[in-house]
Write a protein that holds these residues in place. Structure first.
Motif, mmCIF file in Angstrom:
data_model
loop_
_atom_site.group_PDB
_atom_site.id
_atom_site.type_symbol
_atom_site.label_atom_id
_atom_site.label_comp_id
_atom_site.label_asym_id
_atom_site.label_seq_id
_atom_site.Cartn_x
_atom_site.Cartn_y
_atom_site.Cartn_z
ATOM 1 N N ASP A 1 15.757 52.086 34.842
ATOM 2 C CA ASP A 1 14.855 52.328 35.459
ATOM 3 C C ASP A 1 13.612 53.144 35.251
ATOM 4 N N MET A 2 13.449 54.033 34.549
ATOM 5 C CA MET A 2 12.343 54.722 33.499
ATOM 6 C C MET A 2 11.231 53.966 33.174
ATOM 7 N N GLN A 3 12.479 52.548 32.792
ATOM 8 C CA GLN A 3 11.117 51.866 32.444
ATOM 9 C C GLN A 3 10.170 51.151 33.683
ATOM 10 N N ASN A 4 11.542 50.873 34.667
ATOM 11 C CA ASN A 4 10.835 49.753 35.979
ATOM 12 C C ASN A 4 9.414 51.133 36.512
ATOM 13 N N LEU A 5 9.927 52.125 36.098
ATOM 14 C CA LEU A 5 8.798 53.327 37.189
ATOM 15 C C LEU A 5 7.690 53.157 36.109
ATOM 16 N N GLY A 6 7.705 52.590 34.988
ATOM 17 C CA GLY A 6 6.494 52.737 34.156
ATOM 18 C C GLY A 6 6.325 54.342 33.694
ATOM 19 N N LEU A 7 7.486 54.599 33.263
ATOM 20 C CA LEU A 7 7.901 56.508 32.981
ATOM 21 C C LEU A 7 8.104 56.478 31.248
ATOM 22 N N ILE A 8 8.161 55.230 30.816
ATOM 23 C CA ILE A 8 8.366 55.407 29.653
ATOM 24 C C ILE A 8 7.810 54.147 28.739
ATOM 25 N N ASP A 9 7.659 54.304 27.361
ATOM 26 C CA ASP A 9 6.936 53.290 26.773
ATOM 27 C C ASP A 9 8.195 51.698 26.791
ATOM 28 N N GLN B 1 -5.245 60.785 29.614
ATOM 29 C CA GLN B 1 -5.183 59.363 30.535
ATOM 30 C C GLN B 1 -3.630 59.395 30.502
ATOM 31 N N ARG B 2 -2.804 59.449 29.934
ATOM 32 C CA ARG B 2 -1.572 58.710 29.754
ATOM 33 C C ARG B 2 -0.494 59.622 30.646
ATOM 34 N N LEU B 3 -1.174 60.854 30.994
ATOM 35 C CA LEU B 3 -0.278 61.712 31.548
ATOM 36 C C LEU B 3 -0.637 61.659 32.591
ATOM 37 N N ARG B 4 -2.343 61.553 33.028
ATOM 38 C CA ARG B 4 -2.926 61.455 34.519
ATOM 39 C C ARG B 4 -2.297 60.155 35.364
ATOM 40 N N ASP B 5 -1.992 59.758 33.996
ATOM 41 C CA ASP B 5 -1.234 58.594 35.063
ATOM 42 C C ASP B 5 0.202 57.868 35.680
ATOM 43 N N LEU B 6 0.487 59.109 34.912
ATOM 44 C CA LEU B 6 2.032 59.380 34.820
ATOM 45 C C LEU B 6 2.175 59.454 36.247
ATOM 46 N N GLY B 7 3.209 59.016 37.579
ATOM 47 C CA GLY B 7 3.475 59.096 38.621
ATOM 48 C C GLY B 7 2.243 58.615 39.145
ATOM 49 N N ASP B 8 1.346 57.777 38.838
ATOM 50 C CA ASP B 8 0.685 57.149 39.812
ATOM 51 C C ASP B 8 0.632 55.607 40.694
#
Length: 319
Positions: free
Chosen positions: A253-261, A307-314
């Motif tokens: 789930d986390m990978q599909n949401l782009g929240l982990i590497d 930038q990585r942190l700013r992109d989270l949840g976007d």
């Protein structure tokens, strides 16, 4: 004796049959070796089926499996010359957070992570991996020490959440977590975080901000446990499976949401069945990532982290 969860019961029954047959003496009418080999193949197929169809709720159970390796189980298998460092130099030494200097192949690194414990006595001593403010302040002290001596930081997340007791609130639990988020975001050395069990709420985030975030295959990462969510929304913990489906806390789930590497694979029956193999899989991923990050200049590293942190949840459409 291995511990099996309810959904693993068919595997447990098959394992028991194999063990019973293996203990039997030679019989002229039965070729024991052939039958055992056949059952082993049948068991391997069963394992694949059981884990392939595991629900989110069952994966949550796996993430806190009583036999699942803790940080201190992995340390001697991945690192050399580990020297644990204690205390926050302000109040106390929180045993729920373990940290210290170690050698990771050819690199000196700082290790920081949660430690739940195994026996009842150790779990109480470690407060079940739920850190108090002094634990997160100890972690911060080690982060700053690593920065001073230009050592990469490797964090290992395994907690249901930060300790919610009155004593923790009195000593500034929320401030301690917030300070760690702020300081990790601007730390001038590579930071790699790995979820090795439960990743719960702010207690996980407090050591989870960095340049890379990985999850082991059967770990979870969520704002609250399914049981806690069910208790709030339905006022009944029996709705935990429904809560798990809504939370989507698994590594996939986390990978599909782009929240982990990336997802770090585990042995076919999970890290709790083969700690050595799980450690090897984790070490290879961490080493590759660390080798890449060490080539990046500090200023560039900080810009990429921001930038990585700013992109989270976007999830919006980029212009």
């Amino acid at each position: 004796m291995a511990t099996y969860l309810e959904f693993e019961r068919p595997i447990a029954e098959m394992t028991s049959k194999i063990e019973e047959l293996s203990l039997m003496g030679d019989d002229a009418d039965i070729n024991i070796a052939e039958e055992v080999e056949r059952l082993h193949k049948k068991r391997d197929d069963l394992v694949k089926r059981v884990y392939a169809k595991a629900t989110r709720s069952e994966i949550c159970q796996l993430s806190r499996h009583p036999d699942r390796p803790n940080l201190l189980d992995y340390v001697p298998l991945i690192f050399d010359d580990f020297q644990e460092l204690h205390g926050d130099r302000a109040f106390a030494d929180d045993a729920a957070i373990v940290g210290g200097v170690a050698r990771f192949r050819e690199h000196s690194v700082m290790i920081v992570g949660h430690q739940k414990g195994k026996t009842t006595k150790e779990k109480l001593h470690r407060n079940f991996g739920m850190a108090k403010p002094e634990g997160y302040r100890k972690a911060l002290r080690l982060f700053k020490l690593a920065e001073r001596f230009e050592m990469p930081v490797l964090t290992f997340i395994d907690t249901a959440g930060a300790w919610p007791g009155i004593d923790a609130e009195e000593r500034g639990q929320s401030e301690a977590i917030a300070r760690n988020l702020q300081e990790l975001a601007k730390l001038k050395v590579p930071v790699i975080a790995t979820v090795i069990g439960e990743g719960g709420s702010g207690g996980a985030l407090a050591i989870g901000v960095g340049d890379r975030l990985y999850m082991q295959k059967f770990s979870t990462y969520a704002v609250i446990s399914p049981e806690g969510c069910a208790a709030i929304l339905w006022r009944d913990r029996k709705f935990a499976p429904e809560a798990a489906e809504a939370l989507k806390p698994t590594a996939v789930d986390m990978q599909n949401l782009g929240l982990i590497d990336a997802i770090i694979d585990e042995p076919k029956e999970g890290a709790h069945r083969n700690v050595e193999q799980a450690a090897e899989m984790m070490a290879d991923t961490l080493y590759k990532s660390l080798s890449e990050l060490l080539k990046v200049p500090a200023n560039t590293l900080l810009k990429q982290r921001e930038q990585r942190l700013r992109d989270l949840g976007d999830f919006g459409t980029k212009a």
